[in-house]
Motif scaffolding. Sequence first.
Motif: not given
Length: 408
Positions: A279-292, A302-316
């Motif tokens: 869904v994030l990929a379809q809407h080009q919504t930015v996924a902001t991760l907060l490791p702190g 852990r947030p699903p980084v591989d899946c975000l990457r595979k779907n080309e979701v922009p990650v902040a």
Amino acid sequence: MMTPDTIFKNFQIASMSEASPLAYGMLENHSIGVSDGKIAWILPDDPSKNDCSHGAEGVRIIDGDGQLLTPGLIDCHSHLVHAGNRANEWEMRLHGRGYEEIAREGGGILSTVKATRAASESELFQSAESRLRYLMGEGVTTIEIKSGYGLNVETELKMLRVAKEFESKLPIRVQATLLGAHSVPPEYQTNPDAYVDLVCGEMIPAARELCTSVDVFCESIAFSLDQARRVFQASLDSGLNIKVHAEQLTRMGAAAMAAKMGAISVDHLEYLSESDCEVLAQHQTVATLLPGAFYCLNETQRPPVDCLRKNEVPVAIATDCNPGSSPVVSLLLMANMACNLFRMTPEEAFAGITRNAAKALKLDNQIGTIEVGKAADLVAWAVKSPSELIYSIGANPIRQVYFGGRES
Ligand code: NIG
Ligand code: FE
């Protein structure tokens, strides 16, 4: 060609431009012309191809001596303005108490609410300024600052005014976000829906001129999906962008819902599902991760980084600077943790604190990369490559920050 007022030459430029096929958008042997605070041109240092106005009178030349130049860093999720600290609760957690348990007993966010309501505007400014100076000292030129420790109209507006005041006092760009729906305040414990009415009916209209976005903490200890939807709709009706604290401790489905409603970013996301990523990929919504927050709360999911990457979701990546779950004032450390804890690559992490952080604030037409037409928010570092910035911890090899082309 326009004569610039300043020329940056002899830098290794990590432009972070998406158009570049090179890692980090590296540009070697190029100069940057700055005019009126904006990047007017970027040209190869080849005298046969251009004159770059290098010799023009009155042009300031900044020689980088072969060092690295990057876009100014962007912290796109912070709760910088707040009173007091919660070191006592941190200590309680280390004696075995849980974050949610402390929150349910009136500690957590609500203890910071008490302190923030009692603080004057100048006290709030001073304590936040000390945190901001750490971030700026590490190259941050734009910061998003949320309210959310007032939980009444008066104090939420007070926090937003303090956040905006930094722009007139310091060389920093601020995006203020109303987070009135951060927690249910004590006065509304028995009737949370009435508080949501207040947020939608009074707080959002009153905050409209002071902020550009509205955020909601959608979680079992905060607001439900339905309540979040109402706040988002009221925000959109007022012409404000929406953002959400989602899937941090449990999966509520808020990230996908907010993305469908046009959210500019969805944040935290430890419990984001595969279909949410789509869904994030379809809407080009930015996924902001907060490791702190992940690190400080000792999370294991852990947030699903591989899946975000595979779907080309922009990650902040952001600090989430707050007194409870992330008392963090180093954005470079967050980039390091995004790599070492979340297995992002250094290039992804660096995009997360520059280009994609700009997208998370809907400012990507102005900042986040070194490209013609963007603000000349630049940082010179005493290293040769961006990965060196992220790989070492606590080093801060900063040389100089330029805000709109000016030394700051
Ligand atoms: O982003 N998740 C909710 N809000 C903050 C925590 C705030 C607090 O504990 O004071 C966060 O982690
Ligand atoms: Fe947060």
